[in-house]
Design an enzyme around this catalytic site. Structure first.
Site, mmCIF file in Angstrom:
data_model
loop_
_atom_site.group_PDB
_atom_site.id
_atom_site.type_symbol
_atom_site.label_atom_id
_atom_site.label_comp_id
_atom_site.label_asym_id
_atom_site.label_seq_id
_atom_site.Cartn_x
_atom_site.Cartn_y
_atom_site.Cartn_z
ATOM 1 C CE LYS A 9 -3.604 -2.726 2.548
ATOM 2 N NZ LYS A 9 -5.196 -2.745 3.633
ATOM 3 C CE1 TYR A 49 -8.824 -3.397 0.899
ATOM 4 C CE2 TYR A 49 -8.234 -1.462 -0.756
ATOM 5 C CZ TYR A 49 -7.921 -2.777 0.679
ATOM 6 O OH TYR A 49 -6.392 -2.390 0.460
ATOM 7 C CG ASN A 112 -3.248 -2.788 7.317
ATOM 8 O OD1 ASN A 112 -2.935 -2.141 6.124
ATOM 9 N ND2 ASN A 112 -4.149 -3.673 7.818
ATOM 10 C CG HIS A 115 -4.723 -6.542 -0.337
ATOM 11 N ND1 HIS A 115 -5.885 -6.954 0.470
ATOM 12 C CD2 HIS A 115 -4.719 -6.849 -1.415
ATOM 13 C CE1 HIS A 115 -6.943 -7.434 -0.382
ATOM 14 N NE2 HIS A 115 -5.921 -7.976 -1.020
ATOM 15 C CD GLU A 126 -8.403 -9.298 -3.015
ATOM 16 O OE1 GLU A 126 -6.871 -10.259 -3.784
ATOM 17 O OE2 GLU A 126 -8.735 -9.185 -2.312
#
Ligand code: UDP
Ligand code: MG
Length: 150
Positions: A9, A49, A112, A115, A126
């Protein structure tokens, strides 16, 4: 072989963790079969998402993910989906075990770092969302015969 979708990310990119993350997955014995560095368009963030669309955190998640370039990857290996989730660690970095990527590098759930697909079904969805089939490479790792027992 199984495949999974992994994405560093924007926080991970901005903190210079791309190399560290790629190194950890390579050292595990997994095979990198596709990669792209890009700022994600809104449509693909929403699709990525979609299970979280109605959640309170979704607007801030979307803004954050679109706030800088991500490093998108497809990794291959036997049982790669659960293996990568284990290497990534719990969603909340405060609860992620030391030795995991989130446990070693993160503090906040909203920052965080990485992913990774949570099931083979999510992985297929995905991967197809972010990559065309022709972008996935097929090759043999030179050490494959000593990584797998059979
Ligand atoms: N997230 C957040 N706040 C929350 C829960 C999730 O910002 O309270 C973000 C966080 O970036 C997380 C992502 O939404 O990684 C997807 O949430 P999920 O529960 O699917 O966690 P993951 O599969 O990434 O561990
Ligand atoms: Mg998830």
């Amino acid at each position: 072989m199984d495949r999974t979708f992994v994405m560093v990310k924007p926080d991970g990119v901005q903190r210079g963790l791309v190399g560290e993350i790629v190194s950890r997955l390579e050292a595990k014995g997994l095979k990198l079969v596709a990669a792209r560095f890009e700022v994600l368009p809104e449509k693909r963030v929403t699709e990525q998402y979609k299970e979280h669309l109605t959640k309170l955190f979704f607007p801030s998640l979307k803004k954050f993910i679109m706030g800088g370039p991500c490093f998108l990857m497809v990794w291959e290996g036997r049982d790669v989906v659960p293996i990568v989730r284990t290497l990534v660690g719990a969603t909340n970095p405060q609860e992620a075990a030391p030795g995991t990527i989130r446990g070693d590098f993160g503090i906040d759930t909203g920052r965080n770092i990485i992913h990774a697909s949570d099931s083979p079904e999510s992985a297929a969805r995905e991967i197809a969302l972010h990559f065309r089939p022709a972008e996935l490479s097929s090759y043999t790792r030179a050490d494959e015969s000593v990584i797998y027992e059979y």
